[in-house]
Design a protein around this motif. Structure first.
Motif, PDB file in Angstrom:
ATOM      1  N   ARG A 115      -8.133 -15.136   7.242  1.00 24.18           N
ATOM      2  CA  ARG A 115      -8.403 -15.898   7.457  1.00 24.18           C
ATOM      3  C   ARG A 115     -10.081 -16.906   6.916  1.00 24.18           C
ATOM      4  N   ASP A 116     -10.300 -17.074   6.409  1.00 19.32           N
ATOM      5  CA  ASP A 116     -11.497 -18.213   5.498  1.00 19.32           C
ATOM      6  C   ASP A 116     -12.330 -17.459   6.343  1.00 19.32           C
ATOM      7  N   GLY A 117     -13.858 -16.943   6.065  1.00 21.09           N
ATOM      8  CA  GLY A 117     -14.341 -16.760   6.535  1.00 21.09           C
ATOM      9  C   GLY A 117     -16.232 -17.138   6.177  1.00 21.09           C
ATOM     10  N   GLY A 118     -16.880 -16.114   6.466  1.00 19.18           N
ATOM     11  CA  GLY A 118     -18.323 -16.625   6.062  1.00 19.18           C
ATOM     12  C   GLY A 118     -19.374 -16.740   5.020  1.00 19.18           C
ATOM     13  N   MET A 119     -18.219 -16.680   3.583  1.00 20.99           N
ATOM     14  CA  MET A 119     -18.547 -17.647   2.041  1.00 20.99           C
ATOM     15  C   MET A 119     -18.774 -18.621   2.623  1.00 20.99           C
ATOM     16  N   GLY A 120     -18.845 -19.674   3.464  1.00 18.15           N
ATOM     17  CA  GLY A 120     -18.684 -21.185   3.337  1.00 18.15           C
ATOM     18  C   GLY A 120     -19.636 -21.386   4.387  1.00 18.15           C
ATOM     19  N   GLU A 121     -19.670 -22.982   3.562  1.00 16.10           N
ATOM     20  CA  GLU A 121     -20.231 -23.838   4.662  1.00 16.10           C
ATOM     21  C   GLU A 121     -19.702 -24.070   6.137  1.00 16.10           C
ATOM     22  N   TYR A 122     -19.269 -23.748   6.333  1.00  9.81           N
ATOM     23  CA  TYR A 122     -18.400 -24.250   8.306  1.00  9.81           C
ATOM     24  C   TYR A 122     -17.251 -22.402   7.907  1.00  9.81           C
ATOM     25  N   CYS A 123     -16.919 -21.900   9.570  1.00 10.03           N
ATOM     26  CA  CYS A 123     -16.227 -21.510  10.034  1.00 10.03           C
ATOM     27  C   CYS A 123     -15.340 -22.031  11.482  1.00 10.03           C
ATOM     28  N   ARG A 124     -13.470 -21.687  11.000  1.00  9.25           N
ATOM     29  CA  ARG A 124     -13.104 -21.679  12.171  1.00  9.25           C
ATOM     30  C   ARG A 124     -13.077 -20.643  13.119  1.00  9.25           C
ATOM     31  N   VAL A 125     -13.281 -20.577  14.223  1.00  8.24           N
ATOM     32  CA  VAL A 125     -13.397 -19.634  14.534  1.00  8.24           C
ATOM     33  C   VAL A 125     -13.012 -19.443  16.258  1.00  8.24           C
ATOM     34  N   PRO A 126     -11.974 -18.175  17.095  1.00  7.96           N
ATOM     35  CA  PRO A 126     -12.076 -19.112  18.074  1.00  7.96           C
ATOM     36  C   PRO A 126     -13.540 -18.270  19.261  1.00  7.96           C
ATOM     37  N   ALA A 127     -13.035 -19.155  20.309  1.00  9.90           N
ATOM     38  CA  ALA A 127     -14.726 -19.665  21.055  1.00  9.90           C
ATOM     39  C   ALA A 127     -14.731 -17.720  21.600  1.00  9.90           C
ATOM     40  N   ALA A 128     -13.531 -17.288  21.950  1.00 11.94           N
ATOM     41  CA  ALA A 128     -13.958 -16.013  22.890  1.00 11.94           C
ATOM     42  C   ALA A 128     -14.439 -15.049  21.745  1.00 11.94           C
ATOM     43  N   ASN A 129     -14.290 -15.173  20.551  1.00  7.12           N
ATOM     44  CA  ASN A 129     -14.993 -14.333  19.196  1.00  7.12           C
ATOM     45  C   ASN A 129     -16.738 -14.538  19.375  1.00  7.12           C
ATOM     46  N   CYS A 130     -17.241 -15.890  20.078  1.00  8.66           N
ATOM     47  CA  CYS A 130     -18.460 -15.991  19.796  1.00  8.66           C
ATOM     48  C   CYS A 130     -19.599 -15.242  20.819  1.00  8.66           C
ATOM     49  N   TYR A 131     -20.225 -15.252  20.576  1.00  7.28           N
ATOM     50  CA  TYR A 131     -21.730 -14.582  21.302  1.00  7.28           C
ATOM     51  C   TYR A 131     -22.938 -15.182  21.307  1.00  7.28           C
ATOM     52  N   ARG A 132     -23.159 -15.732  22.295  1.00 13.91           N
ATOM     53  CA  ARG A 132     -24.672 -16.546  22.422  1.00 13.91           C
ATOM     54  C   ARG A 132     -25.955 -15.425  21.630  1.00 13.91           C
ATOM     55  N   ILE A 133     -26.400 -15.951  20.801  1.00 11.88           N
ATOM     56  CA  ILE A 133     -27.563 -14.801  20.822  1.00 11.88           C
ATOM     57  C   ILE A 133     -29.328 -15.759  20.720  1.00 11.88           C
ATOM     58  N   PRO A 134     -30.460 -14.928  20.876  1.00  9.51           N
ATOM     59  CA  PRO A 134     -31.463 -15.128  22.519  1.00  9.51           C
ATOM     60  C   PRO A 134     -32.327 -16.361  20.758  1.00  9.51           C
ATOM     61  N   GLU A 135     -32.854 -16.607  21.119  1.00 12.64           N
ATOM     62  CA  GLU A 135     -33.367 -17.629  20.176  1.00 12.64           C
ATOM     63  C   GLU A 135     -34.715 -17.350  18.867  1.00 12.64           C
ATOM     64  N   GLU A 136     -35.073 -16.045  19.856  1.00  7.47           N
ATOM     65  CA  GLU A 136     -35.934 -15.121  19.080  1.00  7.47           C
ATOM     66  C   GLU A 136     -35.088 -14.401  17.675  1.00  7.47           C
ATOM     67  N   MET A 137     -34.030 -14.105  17.518  1.00  4.98           N
ATOM     68  CA  MET A 137     -33.106 -13.971  16.738  1.00  4.98           C
ATOM     69  C   MET A 137     -33.028 -14.541  15.822  1.00  4.98           C
ATOM     70  N   THR A 138     -33.519 -13.920  14.440  1.00  5.49           N
ATOM     71  CA  THR A 138     -32.928 -14.728  13.193  1.00  5.49           C
ATOM     72  C   THR A 138     -31.102 -14.654  13.081  1.00  5.49           C
ATOM     73  N   PHE A 139     -30.526 -15.982  12.082  1.00  6.53           N
ATOM     74  CA  PHE A 139     -29.526 -15.683  11.877  1.00  6.53           C
ATOM     75  C   PHE A 139     -29.195 -14.086  10.904  1.00  6.53           C
ATOM     76  N   GLU A 140     -30.549 -13.884  10.287  1.00  2.00           N
ATOM     77  CA  GLU A 140     -29.920 -13.269   9.303  1.00  2.00           C
ATOM     78  C   GLU A 140     -29.157 -11.232  10.384  1.00  2.00           C
ATOM     79  N   GLU A 141     -30.452 -11.710  11.232  1.00  2.00           N
ATOM     80  CA  GLU A 141     -30.192 -10.249  12.345  1.00  2.00           C
ATOM     81  C   GLU A 141     -28.984 -10.779  12.810  1.00  2.00           C
ATOM     82  N   ALA A 142     -28.517 -11.950  13.393  1.00  2.00           N
ATOM     83  CA  ALA A 142     -27.366 -12.322  13.896  1.00  2.00           C
ATOM     84  C   ALA A 142     -25.718 -11.840  12.914  1.00  2.00           C
TER      85      ALA A 142
END
Length: 331
Positions: A115-142
């Motif tokens: 299913r469509d992924g991150g090589m697009g500006e927006y992506c549909r993802v199951p909530a269960a597959n999302c993990y919050r990241i610390p504020e100090e973590m860059t999106f590249e790191e994430a």
């Protein structure tokens, strides 16, 4: 929205693509960063990924971003949450899921693969597959949490001790992740087999005690050999380099038609343990913690950064660019 769409083998173009619609248990993520995996290159050249790929598809399974829309039944996330994505979606009902081996799921789906992924500006993802990241973590790191999670799954399959002499075959991005995790285990020694001279300085900085050209590894013996290339010669070398009672982890992704020549007598007489490793079950949170605590450095391993507009040309010219690790960044 803009997306780099894989239309067929070696056919990718940036298009105005349909904006995703979230189901009741999904969220829409505005992608901020997306890693380009070796598997993306495999898929681009017509090979399968973790599951079968059916173009047209938006690739990109290493991604992170900001939650901008929430499904009606989602209570675990809020708009504005910064998240890293575990792309793999398991059915929960097959024999593998029901025996706690979800990564071997018979009906495996994956963001950026089936299913469509991150090589697009927006992506549909199951909530269960999302993990919050610390504020100090860059999106590249994430975005690079996912490959580290895969490496974590692999390293859990081998036993390391303070007496272990370790050989890592391949000093690219995956080998660099393994190197950092192995170093953290306080093993006896770490050697990396890598032909590229320009990678030596970084490999030593990350913890290698010796970096050797593959042509000079034939006489090397190691208790643990981690193969990170996926080529016949490197996998055969991995088996040959293991001492009696040694462990071999074949982590590199080979083409489906690849075969290797291995002596069964060597496996028998040396009583070798040979293991494979597939994707990243139950490792996302640990990978986030290791990056956040600076136990593993992923940011400095990035060699190339692309915009979405540059992606089709970059994917076509990837080998010539000498990419170690690339990411796509969005504003």
């Amino acid at each position: 929205m803009k997306a780099a769409v894989l239309q067929g083998t070696k056919q990718m173009e940036v298009l105005d693509w349909q904006y995703p619609i979230a189901s009741s248990q999904e969220v829409i993520v505005k992608v901020k960063s997306c890693g380009i995996c070796g598997t993306d290159q495999h898929i681009y050249h017509g090979h399968p990924g973790s599951a079968e790929v059916q173009p047209p598809i938006v690739l990109g399974h290493e991604l992170a971003g900001e939650v901008v829309e929430i499904g009606s039944e989602v209570s675990s996330l809020q708009k504005g949450d910064r998240v890293s994505i575990d792309p793999n979606i398991y059915c929960g009902t097959c024999q593998y899921c029901r025996s706690n081996r979800v990564h071997l799921c018979s009906n495996l789906q994956a963001v950026g693969v089936t299913r469509d992924g991150g090589m697009g500006e927006y992506c549909r993802v199951p909530a269960a597959n999302c993990y919050r990241i610390p504020e100090e973590m860059t999106f590249e790191e994430a975005a690079l949490v996912e490959p580290l999670g895969c490496v974590l799954h692999g390293i859990k399959k081998i036993h390391l001790s303070s007496l272990s002499k370790v050989l890592i075959i391949g000093g690219g991005f995956i080998g660099q992740l393994f190197l950092q995790l192995v170093k953290h285990q306080n093993v006896a020694s770490i050697m990396v087999s890598e032909p590229a001279e320009n990678k030596k300085e970084l490999l030593y900085k990350l913890g290698a005690e010796e970096v050797v050209h593959p042509m000079n590894v034939s006489s090397v013996e190691a208790d643990v050999v981690i193969e990170c290339v996926g080529r016949p010669e490197s996998m055969e070398l991995a088996v040959k380099s293991a001492v009696k009672g040694g462990q071999v982890l074949l982590f590199g992704v080979a083409a489906p038609e690849t075969t290797i020549s291995v002596s069964p007598f060597d496996i028998f007489s040396k009583e070798l343990t040979i293991k494979g490793s597939f994707i990243n079950p139950y490792t996302q949170e640990e990978a986030i913690a290791l990056i956040a605590k600076k136990v593993v450095d992923v940011q400095s391993l990035i060699s190339h950064r692309f915009t979405i507009e540059e992606l089709p040309e970059a994917m076509g010219d990837y080998p010539n660019l000498r990419v170690s690790k690339a990411v796509i960044n969005y504003s």
